[in-house]
Scaffold this motif. Structure first.
Motif, mmCIF file in Angstrom:
data_model
loop_
_atom_site.group_PDB
_atom_site.id
_atom_site.type_symbol
_atom_site.label_atom_id
_atom_site.label_comp_id
_atom_site.label_asym_id
_atom_site.label_seq_id
_atom_site.Cartn_x
_atom_site.Cartn_y
_atom_site.Cartn_z
ATOM 1 N N SER A 174 12.155 -2.083 4.273
ATOM 2 C CA SER A 174 12.235 -1.681 5.838
ATOM 3 C C SER A 174 11.214 -0.660 5.898
ATOM 4 O O SER A 174 10.410 -0.475 6.815
ATOM 5 C CB SER A 174 13.631 -1.330 6.116
ATOM 6 O OG SER A 174 14.657 -2.133 5.987
ATOM 7 N N LEU A 177 7.795 -1.907 5.557
ATOM 8 C CA LEU A 177 7.615 -2.537 7.037
ATOM 9 C C LEU A 177 7.026 -1.398 7.865
ATOM 10 O O LEU A 177 6.033 -1.697 8.769
ATOM 11 C CB LEU A 177 8.683 -3.429 7.591
ATOM 12 C CG LEU A 177 8.312 -4.329 8.685
ATOM 13 C CD1 LEU A 177 7.064 -5.265 8.549
ATOM 14 C CD2 LEU A 177 9.413 -4.904 9.159
ATOM 15 N N LEU A 178 7.643 -0.198 7.974
ATOM 16 C CA LEU A 178 7.117 0.994 8.985
ATOM 17 C C LEU A 178 5.903 1.304 8.789
ATOM 18 O O LEU A 178 4.919 1.347 9.294
ATOM 19 C CB LEU A 178 8.157 2.138 8.768
ATOM 20 C CG LEU A 178 7.667 2.991 9.624
ATOM 21 C CD1 LEU A 178 7.970 2.822 10.972
ATOM 22 C CD2 LEU A 178 8.536 4.305 9.256
ATOM 23 N N VAL A 180 3.714 -0.831 7.398
ATOM 24 C CA VAL A 180 2.691 -1.827 7.682
ATOM 25 C C VAL A 180 2.296 -1.736 9.209
ATOM 26 O O VAL A 180 1.379 -1.938 9.844
ATOM 27 C CB VAL A 180 3.298 -3.106 7.575
ATOM 28 C CG1 VAL A 180 2.394 -4.377 7.970
ATOM 29 C CG2 VAL A 180 3.324 -3.363 5.975
ATOM 30 N N VAL A 181 3.489 -1.255 10.006
ATOM 31 C CA VAL A 181 3.542 -1.098 11.511
ATOM 32 C C VAL A 181 2.400 0.058 11.802
ATOM 33 O O VAL A 181 1.621 0.227 12.666
ATOM 34 C CB VAL A 181 4.788 -0.622 11.982
ATOM 35 C CG1 VAL A 181 4.475 -0.150 13.308
ATOM 36 C CG2 VAL A 181 5.613 -2.146 12.085
ATOM 37 N N LEU A 182 2.648 0.930 10.993
ATOM 38 C CA LEU A 182 1.856 2.368 11.172
ATOM 39 C C LEU A 182 0.465 2.206 10.853
ATOM 40 O O LEU A 182 -0.544 2.581 11.414
ATOM 41 C CB LEU A 182 2.247 3.445 10.384
ATOM 42 C CG LEU A 182 3.737 4.309 10.901
ATOM 43 C CD1 LEU A 182 4.012 5.270 10.026
ATOM 44 C CD2 LEU A 182 3.534 4.493 12.443
ATOM 45 N N VAL A 184 -1.224 -0.825 11.283
ATOM 46 C CA VAL A 184 -1.733 -1.591 12.460
ATOM 47 C C VAL A 184 -1.867 -0.385 13.655
ATOM 48 O O VAL A 184 -2.929 -0.449 14.379
ATOM 49 C CB VAL A 184 -0.800 -2.521 12.980
ATOM 50 C CG1 VAL A 184 -1.115 -3.140 14.058
ATOM 51 C CG2 VAL A 184 -0.738 -3.530 12.017
ATOM 52 N N GLU B 148 15.790 -1.587 10.865
ATOM 53 C CA GLU B 148 14.756 -2.766 11.176
ATOM 54 C C GLU B 148 14.393 -2.736 12.416
ATOM 55 O O GLU B 148 13.356 -3.128 12.882
ATOM 56 C CB GLU B 148 15.234 -4.215 10.733
ATOM 57 C CG GLU B 148 15.468 -4.302 8.975
ATOM 58 C CD GLU B 148 14.188 -4.912 8.514
ATOM 59 O OE1 GLU B 148 14.285 -4.907 7.034
ATOM 60 O OE2 GLU B 148 13.083 -5.154 9.197
ATOM 61 N N VAL B 151 11.656 -0.125 13.171
ATOM 62 C CA VAL B 151 10.414 -0.431 12.774
ATOM 63 C C VAL B 151 10.089 -1.520 13.888
ATOM 64 O O VAL B 151 8.729 -1.266 14.414
ATOM 65 C CB VAL B 151 10.626 -1.161 11.610
ATOM 66 C CG1 VAL B 151 9.259 -1.876 11.100
ATOM 67 C CG2 VAL B 151 10.997 -0.113 10.569
#
Lengths: 491, 205
Positions: A174, A177-178, A180-182, A184, B148, B151
């Motif tokens: 998780s 994934l944060l 990855v989001v940042l 982008v 999640e 996110v």
């Protein structure tokens, strides 16, 4: 030629996946065992062929955007195919004596085969993935299947290990994934849609916010570290590897951990130009040294064989992290050799655990004893595995560790080289101490029949030959053609 | 995602951290997931063009996760609720403090829409505190779900957000993971007689 290689890579994933779907439909435990052996042989052969082929193409890359087959992908495909295939073929002897609590023999066999083969298939796809988002999805996918396998026996310890593994790796992913989001959000990626997360487009966004990109990199690495078993977010690793069925432990330790590291490696290589090589080095060397420092004291303590191997995995993942962090061609060659040799030696160690736990059940809770007098094949498996993992020359792990140490000196980090050398030396002494206690002495346990040890004997010879070949390659590296090809693909 | 909806998600996350009953927490997590699904599909976007396919996927995920949580609650009923080491006020304070630290650490001023990113970080903090501080295994699982969700909310702060395929994949992976975790619940209850995580401390070196 490219289409054929692409098909071979698809087949390497499809064979175990299809077998995993067929497993719940079979009517007898014997049929499920045959399926595991057949899928292991065919899937292993196809994956090995695809991996060798990808490596033999050298610097030629099959780049389809979201998928990317290059020489490093070939190496990891080879490792996954060999470990996954042989572990599948060695699963029936384990299953013949183990039943999942709450299930009959048939239910246990079906459950194990389905979960194992799906886990293997998902793992086999990861090296060929050229996209960070899809790689994340597959990493998360391996967690679900493998957590069920860790808790396969249903014992209190296995349930505890499986739950910890599920929660800690999911929490880590998780966080990744944060990141990855940042990434982008920071504008560090180029293009729109799925292509924006292709590894080749990371760090190519023209308007990247450097501060946010660095935060994203930290989060991705910390999150992935939880799955790769890097300290200080490694707590699940010793428990999961010691409680899972031995063939599953082999796949987890010898193939899954390095494959997760491959994803981290691709991210680090892509973002180093934006975030700075110094940032990347600090992060990866920090994770690596922390892993070594945490693992080494446990290598000195007498403990169950599988738990000992788990701490050895932590040590070797630390070496791999330092090698990735060096961002130097010799270190990269060292990492590739380390992944291959560690996989062979570690898998053999876990394959040895099935007969070891059968004939010396005490080894499930304490260190093994008197193996030479119990059975020479068991002793050989333990000696080859632990001897190689200790980095004893001419083990290929000795050469790979030297390459990484030397690259630390070349890039101007002598203190890293010194710390790493001291920790590896301490680990070496600890492992040799374990060997001295395990092999000689009075035999404890029941002597196995000669026929029962034939599969392990074959595995010992095969791993010995593979390690010898890797050692030859390792001492020719970093100037060998294969090392050059691996590095060209990595770049 | 509109600022109002971001606040609703943050409040639901904070609520899930402090409530005592598992059913109440599950309802809040499900409502939060539904809000995010609606936002991604464009119904609560507050200006961002909606994306019906991932939005629909997230709404489906919300429904599936809610059903799985309810099923797990039904299968793991225990005579007495599992207590926590810290009270609701302490947990809430920890969540707020972690949210403040995360928002301070992540520089999002240059981002086009910083509100969803900050809101996402706050929700993530709630999820992490819930997973770490609550003792019942189901609360740990719900903590992961809330994290999640955080996110996913943060992703809405980007110009394009996460690619639709990845958003759908995350929703699918998460549903599978929840199903696996729910399967663990009953087995843990059967083996340990409780779903209190403090019972899961046999394996130590």
């Amino acid at each position: 030629m490219t289409d054929a290689l692409r098909l071979a890579c698809i087949a390497a994933v499809a064979v175990p996946a299809l077998a995993g779907l067929v497993a719940p439909l079979l009517g007898t435990p014997r049929a499920v065992q045959r399926l595991l052996v057949a899928a292991g042989a065919v899937g292993g052969a196809v994956g090995t062929g695809a991996g060798v082929w990808a490596m033999a193409r050298g610097g030629q890359v099959v780049d389809g955007g979201w998928y990317r087959v290059d020489a490093p992908a070939g190496l990891f495909m080879l490792v996954i195919a060999v470990v996954g295939g042989v572990s599948a073929m060695l699963s029936p002897p384990y299953l013949a004596r183990s039943v999942r609590s709450g299930s009959g023999a048939l239910g246990s066999h079906r459950f194990y085969a389905c979960a194992y083969l799906v886990f293997w298939a998902v793992l086999a796809a990861i090296p060929c993935i050229g996209n960070l988002g899809l790689a994340w999805l597959l990493l998360e996918g391996t967690t679900a299947a493998s957590a069920l396998l860790v808790a396969f026996t249903g014992s209190r310890q296995a349930l505890e290990a499986g739950w910890k593994y599920l929660v800690l790796t999911s929490a880590g992913l998780s966080v990744a994934l944060l990141g990855v989001v940042l990434l982008v959000v920071s504008g560090a990626t180029r293009g729109d849609g799925l292509a924006s997360l292709d590894f080749v487009h990371l760090g190519e966004g023209g308007s990247a916010d450097i501060g946010l990109t660095r935060v994203a990199l930290v989060l991705i690495l910390v999150g992935v570290a939880a799955k790769a078993g890097w300290a200080p977010v490694h707590n699940w690793l010793p428990d999961a590897h010691s409680e899972a069925p031995p063939p599953v432990s082999a796949l987890l330790s010898a193939a899954t951990l390095p494959t997760v590291a491959l994803v981290a490696w691709r991210v680090v290589d892509a973002l180093a130009p934006v975030a700075g090589v110094g940032t990347v080095r600090t992060l990866m060397v920090g994770l690596g040294l922390a892993s070594l420092a945490v693992a080494v004291p446990f290598l000195w303590r007498p403990m169950a064989w599988k738990r000992f191997l788990a701490y050895s995995s932590l040590e070797h993942m630390g070496v791999i992290a330092i090698g990735i962090g060096m961002q130097h061609r010799w270190a990269a060659a060292g990492v590739c050799i380390h992944v291959a040799a560690h996989a062979a030696a570690k898998a053999l160690g876990f394959w040895t655990a099935t007969p070891l736990l059968r004939y010396q059940p005490d080894a499930g809770r304490r260190s093994p004893r008197g193996l030479r007098n119990l059975d020479p094949t068991l002793a050989a498996g333990v000696v080859v595995s632990a001897g190689t993992l200790s980095g004893l020359p001419p083990s290929p792990l000795f050469a790979s560790e030297m390459l990484i140490l030397y690259s630390a000196l070349v890039v101007g980090l002598p203190w890293v080289a010194v710390l790493m050398a001291v920790l590896l030396a301490l680990g070496f002494v600890g492992i040799i101490n374990v060997l001295v206690e395990a092999v000689p002495g009075r035999s404890v346990g029941r002597r196995p029949a000669v026929n029962a040890m034939l599969p392990l004997r074959a595995a010992c010879w095969a791993v010995g030959a593979a390690l010898a070949a890797t050692a030859l390659l390792a001492f020719a590296a970093p100037h060998s053609a294969l090392a050059t090809a691996l590095l060209a693909g990595a770049a | 995602m509109s600022a109002g909806l971001v606040w609703v998600c943050v409040i639901l996350g904070l609520g899930a951290v402090v409530v005592r009953r598992r059913t109440a927490a599950a309802a809040m997590v499900a409502a939060q997931s539904l809000c995010i699904g609606l936002a991604v599909s464009g119904l609560g976007s507050g200006g961002r063009a909606g994306d019906p396919l991932p939005g629909g996927g997230l709404i489906l995920k919300a429904a599936a996760v809610a059903a799985l949580l309810w099923w797990a609650i039904g299968r793991t009923r225990q005579p007495r609720p599992i207590g926590d080491d810290a009270g609701p006020a302490v947990n809430a304070a920890l969540a707020l403090a972690l949210a403040a630290v995360l928002i301070w650490l992540v520089p999002v001023d240059a981002v086009g829409a910083p509100t969803p990113v900050r809101g996402g970080l706050a929700v993530l903090a709630c999820g992490l505190v819930m997973a770490m501080m609550r003792r019942a295994t189901l609360f740990t699982l719900m903590g992961l779900l809330v994290a999640e969700n955080g996110v996913t909310i943060a992703a809405l702060g980007g110009r394009h957000g996460l690619p639709g395929v990845v958003e759908l994949g995350v929703a699918f992976d998460l549903t599978v993971l929840v199903a696996v975790a729910v399967a663990f619940q009953s087995r843990i209850l059967g083996a340990f007689g409780t779903t209190d995580t403090t019972a899961l401390r046999d394996l130590r070196d």
